[in-house]
Design an enzyme around this catalytic site. Sequence first.
Site, PDB file in Angstrom:
ATOM      1  N   GLY A  42      12.237  72.863  22.008  1.00  0.00           N
ATOM      2  CA  GLY A  42      13.262  72.703  23.008  1.00  0.00           C
ATOM      3  C   GLY A  42      14.338  71.390  22.611  1.00  0.00           C
ATOM      4  O   GLY A  42      13.880  70.780  21.374  1.00  0.00           O
ATOM      5  N   GLY A  48      16.562  67.878  23.079  1.00  0.00           N
ATOM      6  CA  GLY A  48      16.670  66.523  23.703  1.00  0.00           C
ATOM      7  C   GLY A  48      15.722  65.671  23.089  1.00  0.00           C
ATOM      8  O   GLY A  48      15.180  65.592  22.145  1.00  0.00           O
ATOM      9  N   CYS A  92       7.179  72.310  17.422  1.00  0.00           N
ATOM     10  CA  CYS A  92       8.750  71.476  17.288  1.00  0.00           C
ATOM     11  C   CYS A  92       8.633  70.522  18.505  1.00  0.00           C
ATOM     12  O   CYS A  92       7.820  69.570  18.409  1.00  0.00           O
ATOM     13  CB  CYS A  92       9.829  72.415  17.417  1.00  0.00           C
ATOM     14  SG  CYS A  92      11.392  71.488  16.910  1.00  0.00           S
ATOM     15  N   GLN A 126       5.955  67.124  19.187  1.00  0.00           N
ATOM     16  CA  GLN A 126       6.523  65.764  19.415  1.00  0.00           C
ATOM     17  C   GLN A 126       5.785  65.381  20.785  1.00  0.00           C
ATOM     18  O   GLN A 126       5.162  63.986  20.945  1.00  0.00           O
ATOM     19  CB  GLN A 126       7.850  65.526  19.588  1.00  0.00           C
ATOM     20  CG  GLN A 126       8.866  65.699  18.343  1.00  0.00           C
ATOM     21  CD  GLN A 126      10.177  66.209  18.337  1.00  0.00           C
ATOM     22  OE1 GLN A 126      10.739  66.042  19.705  1.00  0.00           O
ATOM     23  NE2 GLN A 126      10.743  66.681  17.409  1.00  0.00           N
ATOM     24  N   ASN A 140      14.428  72.398  13.161  1.00  0.00           N
ATOM     25  CA  ASN A 140      15.501  72.335  14.189  1.00  0.00           C
ATOM     26  C   ASN A 140      15.054  71.141  14.817  1.00  0.00           C
ATOM     27  O   ASN A 140      14.704  71.273  15.935  1.00  0.00           O
ATOM     28  CB  ASN A 140      16.108  73.473  14.752  1.00  0.00           C
ATOM     29  CG  ASN A 140      17.142  72.963  15.870  1.00  0.00           C
ATOM     30  OD1 ASN A 140      17.960  71.937  15.741  1.00  0.00           O
ATOM     31  ND2 ASN A 140      17.241  73.742  17.082  1.00  0.00           N
ATOM     32  N   GLY A 197      15.751  66.846  15.624  1.00  0.00           N
ATOM     33  CA  GLY A 197      16.397  65.567  15.441  1.00  0.00           C
ATOM     34  C   GLY A 197      15.619  64.307  15.545  1.00  0.00           C
ATOM     35  O   GLY A 197      15.936  63.158  15.195  1.00  0.00           O
ATOM     36  N   PHE A 198      14.242  64.542  16.170  1.00  0.00           N
ATOM     37  CA  PHE A 198      13.365  63.436  16.497  1.00  0.00           C
ATOM     38  C   PHE A 198      12.048  63.837  15.913  1.00  0.00           C
ATOM     39  O   PHE A 198      11.620  65.032  15.272  1.00  0.00           O
ATOM     40  CB  PHE A 198      12.830  63.197  17.710  1.00  0.00           C
ATOM     41  CG  PHE A 198      14.234  62.859  18.706  1.00  0.00           C
ATOM     42  CD1 PHE A 198      14.396  61.653  19.044  1.00  0.00           C
ATOM     43  CD2 PHE A 198      15.304  63.548  19.183  1.00  0.00           C
ATOM     44  CE1 PHE A 198      15.326  61.056  19.621  1.00  0.00           C
ATOM     45  CE2 PHE A 198      16.350  63.436  19.792  1.00  0.00           C
ATOM     46  CZ  PHE A 198      16.361  62.200  19.955  1.00  0.00           C
ATOM     47  N   HIS A 237       8.922  76.072  12.615  1.00  0.00           N
ATOM     48  CA  HIS A 237       9.094  77.027  13.545  1.00  0.00           C
ATOM     49  C   HIS A 237       8.239  78.234  12.778  1.00  0.00           C
ATOM     50  O   HIS A 237       8.840  79.030  11.887  1.00  0.00           O
ATOM     51  CB  HIS A 237      10.379  77.624  13.925  1.00  0.00           C
ATOM     52  CG  HIS A 237      11.249  76.487  14.732  1.00  0.00           C
ATOM     53  ND1 HIS A 237      11.395  76.761  16.057  1.00  0.00           N
ATOM     54  CD2 HIS A 237      11.840  75.211  14.482  1.00  0.00           C
ATOM     55  CE1 HIS A 237      11.926  75.902  16.653  1.00  0.00           C
ATOM     56  NE2 HIS A 237      12.193  74.940  15.732  1.00  0.00           N
ATOM     57  N   GLU A 267       7.368  81.080  14.104  1.00  0.00           N
ATOM     58  CA  GLU A 267       7.984  81.944  14.793  1.00  0.00           C
ATOM     59  C   GLU A 267       9.317  82.747  14.000  1.00  0.00           C
ATOM     60  O   GLU A 267      10.012  83.458  14.293  1.00  0.00           O
ATOM     61  CB  GLU A 267       8.321  82.005  16.231  1.00  0.00           C
ATOM     62  CG  GLU A 267       9.432  81.381  16.396  1.00  0.00           C
ATOM     63  CD  GLU A 267       9.452  80.028  16.242  1.00  0.00           C
ATOM     64  OE1 GLU A 267      10.584  79.417  16.438  1.00  0.00           O
ATOM     65  OE2 GLU A 267       8.414  79.367  15.949  1.00  0.00           O
TER      66      GLU A 267
END
Length: 393
Positions: free
Chosen positions: A238, A240, A266, A270, A308, A310-311, A358, A360
């Site tokens: 997801g 954010g 992903c 986190q 994918n 950014g954190f 990922h 998948e």
Amino acid sequence: MTDATATALPAEPAVLVLEDGTRFTGLAYGARGRTLGEAVFSTGMTGYQETLTDPSYAGQIVVMTAPHIGNTGVNSEDPESARIWVSGYVVRDASRVVSNYRAEGSLDAQLAEQGVVGIRGVDTRAITRRLRDAGVMRAGVFSGPDAALPEDEQLELVRAGRDMRGLNLSGEVSTAEEYVIPAEGDRVGAVAVLDLGVKTSTLRYLSVRGFDVHVLPQTATIDDIKALHPDAVFYSNGPGDPGASDQHVELLQGVLREGLPFFGICFGNQLLGRALGFGTYKLPFGHRGINQPVVDKKTGKVEITAHNHGFAVDAPIDGPVQSPAGFGLVEVSHVDLNDNVVEGLNALEIPAFSVQYHPEAAAGPHDSNYLFDRFRDMVLEKQAGKNPTGDRS
């Protein structure tokens, strides 16, 4: 469509404006108007339709490093969700010809139909180098009448846009209501999936491994999950900042205390990190694409993976450590070979594990698909009365 259908691409001006004032002029692509978001780059050479429909890209303007985009068109089979999620799209050479037997339309037309403002004919290598040097930043794409706005006004609009830090986007991408995907083949049990931006291929891989997949809105509570009597819980990918998802962290801690087997991908990785008591931080430019080398620390095997994010999780990569939140020993299981970023977590005393990448991945690579089997085996061990943990050595 026919196997090779040419489409006209009007030569209307457009501009990409970065937060630091850097400008790239090109031509309009997709819808006309303006769009704002965080500019990021993706290194994938295939699978642009999957990228566009991945909810993890919500709020982002995606720059494709592969120069030629759109040649295979679009179809109704490959999307990872019901719509395009990117805020904007940046390509170098947009194909004028759709040439694929599965194509049902052109990418340019679909972008326009779904209101996605893009730009073509720009030097995506130069844009990528800028983002690698300065880090991802807010940006805007302006076309149509908005391309003629004064430069200082365009820049002011960009700088007034949302910053991804501290931003919770789960409510924008999650399902509004619960739904169920029945198990295929021999039924193993039920898995509760918290939809934080889940991809269709993830749900498919769980279903074909014998799970009745109960997809829940991101507002679900521990009571909602317990009411399903699930055999396991899954947190999806997801968009954010994971630091802005306290409710999902608290929910996951409740799941872990219940002893339910857990797997996260992903964003789910986190949030497991946070639930175990570790922190998270924003990467300078993130990992996006389908060519990221990740090493399994236990076996030494290197997998080529799709990313994918950014954190990342801030946890020590050397040896097991005690969970700061009191869930026993935890180890970092996988590490990115490019920059030593944490790519996976194993709980050694409870049945929980996660990966940052990922498994998948569509349209690939598939090096990590075995992780769904690992999750299935963990659930079967729990059902058999054994005491599984995240460590699958």
